[in-house]
Design a protein around this motif. Sequence first.
Motif, PDB file in Angstrom:
ATOM      1  N   ILE A  61       0.610  -1.308   0.113  1.00  0.00           N
ATOM      2  CA  ILE A  61      -0.162  -0.225  -0.266  1.00  0.00           C
ATOM      3  C   ILE A  61       0.975   1.383  -0.231  1.00  0.00           C
ATOM      4  O   ILE A  61       2.530   1.121   0.689  1.00  0.00           O
ATOM      5  N   ASP A  62       0.611   2.247  -1.147  1.00  0.00           N
ATOM      6  CA  ASP A  62       1.397   3.706  -0.434  1.00  0.00           C
ATOM      7  C   ASP A  62       0.137   4.524  -0.746  1.00  0.00           C
ATOM      8  O   ASP A  62       0.819   5.778  -0.102  1.00  0.00           O
ATOM      9  N   ALA A  63      -1.272   4.388   0.314  1.00  0.00           N
ATOM     10  CA  ALA A  63      -2.271   5.701   0.784  1.00  0.00           C
ATOM     11  C   ALA A  63      -2.502   5.145   2.257  1.00  0.00           C
ATOM     12  O   ALA A  63      -3.319   3.904   1.642  1.00  0.00           O
ATOM     13  N   ILE A  64      -2.966   5.556   3.188  1.00  0.00           N
ATOM     14  CA  ILE A  64      -3.940   5.617   3.855  1.00  0.00           C
ATOM     15  C   ILE A  64      -4.841   6.244   4.344  1.00  0.00           C
ATOM     16  O   ILE A  64      -4.500   7.657   3.806  1.00  0.00           O
ATOM     17  N   LEU A  65      -6.206   5.805   3.775  1.00  0.00           N
ATOM     18  CA  LEU A  65      -7.979   6.519   4.427  1.00  0.00           C
ATOM     19  C   LEU A  65      -8.342   6.234   5.581  1.00  0.00           C
ATOM     20  O   LEU A  65      -8.126   4.958   5.487  1.00  0.00           O
ATOM     21  N   CYS A  66      -8.652   7.107   6.729  1.00  0.00           N
ATOM     22  CA  CYS A  66      -8.935   6.811   8.000  1.00  0.00           C
ATOM     23  C   CYS A  66     -10.346   7.851   8.203  1.00  0.00           C
ATOM     24  O   CYS A  66     -10.029   9.023   7.658  1.00  0.00           O
ATOM     25  N   TRP A  67     -11.543   7.621   8.888  1.00  0.00           N
ATOM     26  CA  TRP A  67     -12.152   8.493   9.120  1.00  0.00           C
ATOM     27  C   TRP A  67     -11.592  10.064   9.686  1.00  0.00           C
ATOM     28  O   TRP A  67     -12.206  11.235   9.374  1.00  0.00           O
ATOM     29  N   ASP A  68     -10.285   9.780  11.131  1.00  0.00           N
ATOM     30  CA  ASP A  68     -10.174  10.808  11.671  1.00  0.00           C
ATOM     31  C   ASP A  68      -9.274  10.262  12.015  1.00  0.00           C
ATOM     32  O   ASP A  68      -8.287   8.933  11.759  1.00  0.00           O
ATOM     33  N   LEU A  69      -8.119  10.911  12.027  1.00  0.00           N
ATOM     34  CA  LEU A  69      -6.584  11.326  12.802  1.00  0.00           C
ATOM     35  C   LEU A  69      -6.432   9.856  14.338  1.00  0.00           C
ATOM     36  O   LEU A  69      -5.757   8.739  14.321  1.00  0.00           O
ATOM     37  N   ASP A  70      -7.606  10.332  15.038  1.00  0.00           N
ATOM     38  CA  ASP A  70      -7.440   9.291  16.365  1.00  0.00           C
ATOM     39  C   ASP A  70      -7.791   7.760  15.666  1.00  0.00           C
ATOM     40  O   ASP A  70      -7.835   7.096  17.611  1.00  0.00           O
ATOM     41  N   ARG A  71      -8.843   7.466  14.970  1.00  0.00           N
ATOM     42  CA  ARG A  71      -9.209   6.227  14.648  1.00  0.00           C
ATOM     43  C   ARG A  71      -8.068   5.563  14.142  1.00  0.00           C
ATOM     44  O   ARG A  71      -7.851   4.311  14.111  1.00  0.00           O
ATOM     45  N   LEU A  72      -6.713   6.222  13.806  1.00  0.00           N
ATOM     46  CA  LEU A  72      -5.604   5.199  12.844  1.00  0.00           C
ATOM     47  C   LEU A  72      -4.037   4.871  15.027  1.00  0.00           C
ATOM     48  O   LEU A  72      -3.947   4.255  15.150  1.00  0.00           O
ATOM     49  N   THR A  73      -4.613   6.427  15.140  1.00  0.00           N
ATOM     50  CA  THR A  73      -3.237   6.221  16.761  1.00  0.00           C
ATOM     51  C   THR A  73      -3.607   7.417  17.394  1.00  0.00           C
ATOM     52  O   THR A  73      -4.096   8.243  17.252  1.00  0.00           O
ATOM     53  N   ASP A  88       9.356  10.477   3.630  1.00  0.00           N
ATOM     54  CA  ASP A  88      10.821  10.301   3.889  1.00  0.00           C
ATOM     55  C   ASP A  88      10.491   8.548   2.299  1.00  0.00           C
ATOM     56  O   ASP A  88      11.235   8.771   1.755  1.00  0.00           O
ATOM     57  N   ARG A  89       8.775   8.296   2.783  1.00  0.00           N
ATOM     58  CA  ARG A  89       8.822   7.478   1.038  1.00  0.00           C
ATOM     59  C   ARG A  89       7.417   8.088   0.176  1.00  0.00           C
ATOM     60  O   ARG A  89       6.837   7.092  -0.510  1.00  0.00           O
ATOM     61  N   GLY A  90       7.007   8.878   0.995  1.00  0.00           N
ATOM     62  CA  GLY A  90       5.900   9.549  -0.173  1.00  0.00           C
ATOM     63  C   GLY A  90       4.813   8.963  -0.059  1.00  0.00           C
ATOM     64  O   GLY A  90       3.281   9.002  -0.540  1.00  0.00           O
ATOM     65  N   LEU A  91       4.035   8.788   1.206  1.00  0.00           N
ATOM     66  CA  LEU A  91       3.016   7.877   2.061  1.00  0.00           C
ATOM     67  C   LEU A  91       1.648   8.919   2.610  1.00  0.00           C
ATOM     68  O   LEU A  91       2.549  10.015   2.850  1.00  0.00           O
ATOM     69  N   LYS A  92       0.882   8.371   1.753  1.00  0.00           N
ATOM     70  CA  LYS A  92      -0.167   9.639   1.403  1.00  0.00           C
ATOM     71  C   LYS A  92      -1.341   8.656   2.449  1.00  0.00           C
ATOM     72  O   LYS A  92      -1.591   7.843   2.555  1.00  0.00           O
ATOM     73  N   LEU A  93      -1.656   9.812   3.448  1.00  0.00           N
ATOM     74  CA  LEU A  93      -2.487   9.759   4.783  1.00  0.00           C
ATOM     75  C   LEU A  93      -3.373  10.872   5.100  1.00  0.00           C
ATOM     76  O   LEU A  93      -3.396  11.395   5.361  1.00  0.00           O
ATOM     77  N   VAL A  94      -4.503  10.259   4.623  1.00  0.00           N
ATOM     78  CA  VAL A  94      -5.686  11.074   4.484  1.00  0.00           C
ATOM     79  C   VAL A  94      -6.930  10.706   5.115  1.00  0.00           C
ATOM     80  O   VAL A  94      -6.673   9.938   5.411  1.00  0.00           O
ATOM     81  N   THR A  95      -6.966  12.008   6.139  1.00  0.00           N
ATOM     82  CA  THR A  95      -8.616  11.538   6.847  1.00  0.00           C
ATOM     83  C   THR A  95      -9.246  12.137   6.192  1.00  0.00           C
ATOM     84  O   THR A  95      -9.845  13.242   5.814  1.00  0.00           O
ATOM     85  N   ALA A  96     -10.516  11.499   6.212  1.00  0.00           N
ATOM     86  CA  ALA A  96     -11.783  12.121   6.082  1.00  0.00           C
ATOM     87  C   ALA A  96     -12.388  13.499   5.769  1.00  0.00           C
ATOM     88  O   ALA A  96     -13.072  13.753   5.231  1.00  0.00           O
ATOM     89  N   ASN A  97     -12.238  13.990   7.367  1.00  0.00           N
ATOM     90  CA  ASN A  97     -12.719  14.800   7.529  1.00  0.00           C
ATOM     91  C   ASN A  97     -11.622  16.181   6.863  1.00  0.00           C
ATOM     92  O   ASN A  97     -11.550  17.459   7.541  1.00  0.00           O
TER      93      ASN A  97
END
Length: 502
Positions: A61-73, A88-97
Motif C-alpha cells: 500500500i502507498d496511501a491510507i485513508l481513515c475517518w479521523d486521525l484518532d481512529r488510526l492512532t 521519506d517514502r511519500g506515503l499519503k495519509l488522509v483523514t475523511a474530514n
Amino acid sequence: MGDAATEVTRDRHRTACQKIAADRGWDIIDEYVDQSISATDKSKKRPAYDRMVADYKAGLIDAILCWDLDRLTRQPRELEDWVDAAKDRGLKLVTANGEADLTTDGGRMFARVKAAVAAGEVERKAARQSLAQAQRARQGRAPKGTRPLGYTTDGDVVEHEAAAVRKIYELFAVPDGVTIAALAAGLSGKTGDHIPKGLPVLPSHTRTLMIERNQRREAEGLKLKEVPDDKPWTSSTVLGILRNPRYAGYSTYTPKTLPPKDPDDPNGSKRRSWRASILRDEQNEPVMGLWEPVVPEQLWWAVQARLDEPVRITNKLGNVQRKHLGSGLFMCGICDGPVRSHSTRYRCAGHVMRSREQIDDWVLRIIRERLSRPDLRDVMPDQDDPRIAEIDEQIAQHKGKVKRAESDYDAEIIEGFDLKRIRDRENARIDALEAERRKLTATVGLSPVLDAKDPVRAFEDADLAIKRRVIDFFVEVRLYPHPRGRKTFDPETVKVTPKTRR
C-alpha cells in the motif's frame, strides 16, 4: 454504544473513505477494522492495525485513508512513524474530514498538535479513574470491573462458586499437598489419584461471564455475542484465585505505575504482587472491604506461605506433589535428613533402606490410635489467636523499614552496603515471624479430619496430602536400619515421637 449504532457508524466512516478514494482515483487494496479496540491503550493488541503496518512495510500500500486521525492512532510515537513514512517514502495519509494531510507541513503540524491534545486528555482521564478507584478502595467498596469467582460485581457472595473457592484454599493450604494443576483438573471434572476429592466442578469462568453478559444484553434488546466453549480450568487462573486478597476481605488497590522490580529483593517477586496490593491505612493496618470474606484471614495467609516456598519459586517442572506417604516427611535416624521413595522402599543413601509398606502400615496404626482418643480437640491450637494479628502487624512494620531504606538509598542518604544490611536483617525477622505464623495455623486445611464425628474414618477417606499433614501435625518419624537377617518387622527400628502441642 449498541451493536446496531456501531454498525451504522462504521458504515458511515467506510462510505466517506470510499468517496475520497473515488475522487482521487485510488484503488482500495484492503480494509483494516479493529472493532471495539481503542487506539488509546498502547498495551492493547490491534491485529488489523498491525497487519496494515506490515502491508505498508511490504510495499503493498502507498496511501491510507481513515475517518479521523484518532481512529488510526492516539500515540504520538506511532504518529511520528507515519510522519516519517509520509516525508521519506511519500506515503499519503488522509483523514475523511480533511484535517490531517501528512503530505503537507501544515497537516503534519496539525496532526502533532491533535495527537498531543488527545494524549493529554487520555492521561487526565486515567488520573481521574485512578483517583476514583483509590477512593473506592479506601472506602472498602468492591472494585469495578470483571467480577471474581465467588462474588457479584457489587460484592455479594455467589454461594456455589464461593464453596469452590473455599475448597481450593483448604486443599492447597496443606504443606506438600495438592498442586495447582491438580486443583485446575478437579474444577474441570477430571479424576485421578493425584486429583483431590470433593472439589466442585464448575464451567470455565470466561464462559459463565459471557452467559451473564448475554442475559443483560438480551434484557436491553441488544444482539447476543458468541459464548465460548467450556474449556478446562488453567493453573494460572487457579493461581490468581489463591493470590487474591479480596477472598480474605482485604480491600486492594494497585497503582498503574509501579517501581521496577529489584532482583535482590525477595519481596519484589511477582508471586507476591497480590499481597502488595492490599491497601493499608495511616497506621499500616489492612483496609477491610465491605463485602463478606469467603475464606478466613489465617487460611489466606497459610496459602500465601505455601505459594512463597522456595521450592515452588525455583521449580521448573511444576510437580511439587508427593506421591508416597512418607517421602520427604519421614527422617533418617542416622543423619536426620528426609528419606526418599526408591521403588518400593524408603531410602537414605548409605544409611537406611526400608520397606515402604511396612513403615506406612506401622505409622498409620499409630495415627489411627491417636485420632481415636477423646482429647483430640485439646491439642488443636486456637485459630483465632490474637498473636496472628500481631504477627501480621509486625511483618508489615519490618517491610516498611525495608521500603524506607530503599527510599533513603534512592535519595543517596545511605550507601548500598547499608541497604543490604537492613534488608538482610529485616528479611530474617520477617522469615522468623512467618515461621511462627505457620505454627499457629498448623491445623488449617485439616478440619475435615480433626473436626469430623469419626476422625479415624475421615482420615482413612482423606487424600494423601491430608494424611501426610495429619501425620506431620502429630508426630516425627525417624527410620533406622533393620537388623540383618531378621525378616519380621521390628517396631523398635521406627521411632515415632509425638510433637509437643500447647
